[in-house]
Design an enzyme around this catalytic site. Structure first.
Site, PDB file in Angstrom:
ATOM      1  N   TYR A   3       0.873  -1.222  -0.122  1.00  0.00           N
ATOM      2  CA  TYR A   3      -0.024  -0.015  -0.016  1.00  0.00           C
ATOM      3  C   TYR A   3       0.911   1.209  -0.155  1.00  0.00           C
ATOM      4  O   TYR A   3       2.033   1.191   0.681  1.00  0.00           O
ATOM      5  CB  TYR A   3      -0.915  -0.133   1.371  1.00  0.00           C
ATOM      6  CG  TYR A   3      -1.971   1.313   1.421  1.00  0.00           C
ATOM      7  CD1 TYR A   3      -2.641   1.333   0.109  1.00  0.00           C
ATOM      8  CD2 TYR A   3      -2.171   1.869   2.547  1.00  0.00           C
ATOM      9  CE1 TYR A   3      -3.674   2.310   0.132  1.00  0.00           C
ATOM     10  CE2 TYR A   3      -3.083   2.857   2.398  1.00  0.00           C
ATOM     11  CZ  TYR A   3      -3.695   3.197   1.332  1.00  0.00           C
ATOM     12  OH  TYR A   3      -4.568   3.956   1.614  1.00  0.00           O
ATOM     13  N   TYR A  60      -3.349   5.238   8.784  1.00  0.00           N
ATOM     14  CA  TYR A  60      -2.683   3.791   8.541  1.00  0.00           C
ATOM     15  C   TYR A  60      -1.474   3.822   9.518  1.00  0.00           C
ATOM     16  O   TYR A  60      -0.364   3.844   9.104  1.00  0.00           O
ATOM     17  CB  TYR A  60      -2.265   3.744   6.957  1.00  0.00           C
ATOM     18  CG  TYR A  60      -1.956   2.139   6.361  1.00  0.00           C
ATOM     19  CD1 TYR A  60      -2.985   1.717   6.328  1.00  0.00           C
ATOM     20  CD2 TYR A  60      -0.753   1.826   6.505  1.00  0.00           C
ATOM     21  CE1 TYR A  60      -2.855   0.154   5.731  1.00  0.00           C
ATOM     22  CE2 TYR A  60      -0.341   0.477   5.756  1.00  0.00           C
ATOM     23  CZ  TYR A  60      -1.519  -0.152   5.563  1.00  0.00           C
ATOM     24  OH  TYR A  60      -1.178  -1.412   5.181  1.00  0.00           O
TER      25      TYR A  60
HETATM   26  P1  NAI Z   1      -8.237  -9.382   3.994  1.00  0.00           P
HETATM   27  O1  NAI Z   1      -9.038  -9.188   5.282  1.00  0.00           O
HETATM   28  O2  NAI Z   1      -9.456 -10.295   2.756  1.00  0.00           O
HETATM   29  O3  NAI Z   1      -7.119 -10.337   4.008  1.00  0.00           O
HETATM   30  C1  NAI Z   1      -6.400 -10.317   5.077  1.00  0.00           C
HETATM   31  C2  NAI Z   1      -5.900 -11.573   5.517  1.00  0.00           C
HETATM   32  O4  NAI Z   1      -4.916 -11.761   6.272  1.00  0.00           O
HETATM   33  C3  NAI Z   1      -7.434 -12.247   6.142  1.00  0.00           C
HETATM   34  O5  NAI Z   1      -7.647 -13.299   5.579  1.00  0.00           O
HETATM   35  C4  NAI Z   1      -6.715 -12.378   7.253  1.00  0.00           C
HETATM   36  O6  NAI Z   1      -7.351 -13.723   8.417  1.00  0.00           O
HETATM   37  C5  NAI Z   1      -5.434 -12.991   7.012  1.00  0.00           C
HETATM   38  N1  NAI Z   1      -4.395 -12.874   8.442  1.00  0.00           N
HETATM   39  C6  NAI Z   1      -4.001 -11.991   9.336  1.00  0.00           C
HETATM   40  N2  NAI Z   1      -2.985 -12.374  10.002  1.00  0.00           N
HETATM   41  C7  NAI Z   1      -2.706 -13.585   9.551  1.00  0.00           C
HETATM   42  C8  NAI Z   1      -1.765 -14.475  10.195  1.00  0.00           C
HETATM   43  N3  NAI Z   1      -0.927 -14.169  11.243  1.00  0.00           N
HETATM   44  N4  NAI Z   1      -1.432 -15.634   9.591  1.00  0.00           N
HETATM   45  C9  NAI Z   1      -2.173 -15.806   8.190  1.00  0.00           C
HETATM   46  N5  NAI Z   1      -3.229 -15.069   7.826  1.00  0.00           N
HETATM   47  C10 NAI Z   1      -3.311 -13.916   8.525  1.00  0.00           C
HETATM   48  O7  NAI Z   1      -7.993  -7.911   3.582  1.00  0.00           O
HETATM   49  P2  NAI Z   1      -7.278  -7.405   2.283  1.00  0.00           P
HETATM   50  O8  NAI Z   1      -7.254  -6.000   2.181  1.00  0.00           O
HETATM   51  O9  NAI Z   1      -7.629  -8.156   0.940  1.00  0.00           O
HETATM   52  O10 NAI Z   1      -5.834  -7.660   2.668  1.00  0.00           O
HETATM   53  C11 NAI Z   1      -4.835  -8.404   1.529  1.00  0.00           C
HETATM   54  C12 NAI Z   1      -3.341  -7.683   1.328  1.00  0.00           C
HETATM   55  O11 NAI Z   1      -3.791  -6.597   0.575  1.00  0.00           O
HETATM   56  C13 NAI Z   1      -2.938  -7.204   2.745  1.00  0.00           C
HETATM   57  O12 NAI Z   1      -1.448  -7.154   2.378  1.00  0.00           O
HETATM   58  C14 NAI Z   1      -3.110  -5.726   2.796  1.00  0.00           C
HETATM   59  O13 NAI Z   1      -2.258  -4.767   3.442  1.00  0.00           O
HETATM   60  C15 NAI Z   1      -2.995  -5.431   1.249  1.00  0.00           C
HETATM   61  N6  NAI Z   1      -3.754  -4.028   0.506  1.00  0.00           N
HETATM   62  C16 NAI Z   1      -5.197  -3.932   1.040  1.00  0.00           C
HETATM   63  C17 NAI Z   1      -5.546  -2.855   0.596  1.00  0.00           C
HETATM   64  C18 NAI Z   1      -7.184  -2.558   0.784  1.00  0.00           C
HETATM   65  O14 NAI Z   1      -7.441  -1.342   0.829  1.00  0.00           O
HETATM   66  N7  NAI Z   1      -8.030  -3.300   1.283  1.00  0.00           N
HETATM   67  C19 NAI Z   1      -5.073  -1.706  -0.039  1.00  0.00           C
HETATM   68  C20 NAI Z   1      -3.697  -2.025  -0.536  1.00  0.00           C
HETATM   69  C21 NAI Z   1      -2.935  -3.308   0.076  1.00  0.00           C
END
Ligand code: NAI
Length: 286
Positions: free
Chosen positions: A172, A182
């Site tokens: 991000y 953030y």
């Molecule tokens: P999401 O909630 O779908 O995905 C995050 C996942 O990480 C969840 O499924 C959660 O259960 C898992 N998780 C957390 N701690 C964990 C651990 N210790 N071991 C295994 N799994 C773990 O949310 P999102 O937003 O799709 O996130 C996916 C990636 O995208 C992340 O790296 C996030 O920082 C990145 N991202 C998201 C943005 C947004 O606006 N949603 C923007 C830019 C990047």
């Protein structure tokens, strides 16, 4: 021959991990996912009960198949690293082999090798706190779950990633520009992830001819993003100020991941690829 992908960080159908899995499946890949242990039961039962069937539909009308769901907690490398209170926690005690080394061992036993590794996970317990108010513990937890987790996954998977394979993470823009809100060291964690992408591209490229890239994604209303608390504001800001004035769909990020994992991207490694409607290129809001 079809490729096999392991997507770490899928626990529902709202996040980037799910969308990436879908784009890879649409391109013909076999999908394995790693699901955070505390979210495993609800994810698996929802999957079984058909709750995600609508979101499983691929462009050709078929449903995405997830060949296997592995419980995973990416903050632990081996069983020896797991503290007693986690071991005895009801949700964790209910499944086994969820440390990074054990998951990779299981994948190796089940399938032998993979071609694509996706890291789509992050966690920062103090994300709502400004950096100046972040504790050492919270900061290190953010780096452990969001940055080192990637190093660990790649390190353990690398021996079973076929040469020519590809690895992708999600980052991000808060790593390089000030995004108030953030917090908790999450901006630091993304800066580390991007820097590590370059170093890991060198090391994995030389060692195993594996490419390593990260996608800097625009705002998406995922479960994780809703927990930060400012996601609607970021989506509105992007809509108002980005060169492309449309809402970003998770599928656009998924398609970029599929491209990066494909031979079409065979010379791309160590890159931060922006998939954000161009917002990163703006200097001021207009
Ligand atoms: P999401 O909630 O779908 O995905 C995050 C996942 O990480 C969840 O499924 C959660 O259960 C898992 N998780 C957390 N701690 C964990 C651990 N210790 N071991 C295994 N799994 C773990 O949310 P999102 O937003 O799709 O996130 C996916 C990636 O995208 C992340 O790296 C996030 O920082 C990145 N991202 C998201 C943005 C947004 O606006 N949603 C923007 C830019 C990047």
């Amino acid at each position: 021959k079809g490729k096999r992908a392991f997507v770490a960080g899928v626990a529902d159908d709202n996040g980037y991990g799910w969308a990436i899995a879908k784009s890879l499946a649409a391109a013909g890949a076999e999908i394995l996912v790693g699901t955070w242990v505390p979210a495993l039961n609800i994810f698996e039962s929802s999957l079984r009960r058909g709750k995600f069937d609508e979101s499983r539909v691929l462009p050709d009308g078929s449903l995405m198949e997830i060949t296997k769901v592995y419980p995973l907690d990416a903050v632990f490398d081996t069983l020896e690293d797991v503290p007693e209170d986690v071991k005895s926690n009801k949700r964790y005690a209910g499944s086994s082999n969820w440390t990074v080394a054990e998951v990779v061992e299981s994948v190796k036993k089940d399938f032998g090798s993979i071609d694509i590794l996706v890291h789509s996970l992050a966690n920062g317990p103090e994300v709502t706190k400004p950096l100046l108010e972040t504790s050492r513990k919270g900061y290190l937890a953010a780096l452990s779950a969001s940055s080192y987790s990637y190093i660990s996954l790649l390190k353990h998977f690398l021996p079973i990633i076929n040469p020519g394979g590809s690895s992708i993470s999600l980052t991000y823009i808060a790593s390089e520009r000030i995004i108030p809100g953030y917090g908790g060291g999450m901006s630091s964690a993304k800066a580390a992830l991007e820097s590590d992408t370059r170093v890991l591209a060198f090391e994995a490229g030389r060692k195993q001819r594996v490419r390593v890239n990260t996608i800097s994604a625009g705002p998406l209303r995922s479960r994780a993003a809703k927990a930060i608390g400012f996601i609607d504001m970021m989506i509105d800001y992007s809509l108002a100020n980005a060169p492309l004035q449309k809402e970003l769909s998770a599928e656009e990020v998924g398609n970029t991941a599929a491209f990066l994992a494909s031979p079409l991207a065979s010379a791309i490694t160590g890159a931060v690829v922006y998939v954000d409607n161009g917002l990163n290129a703006m200097g001021v809001g207009v």
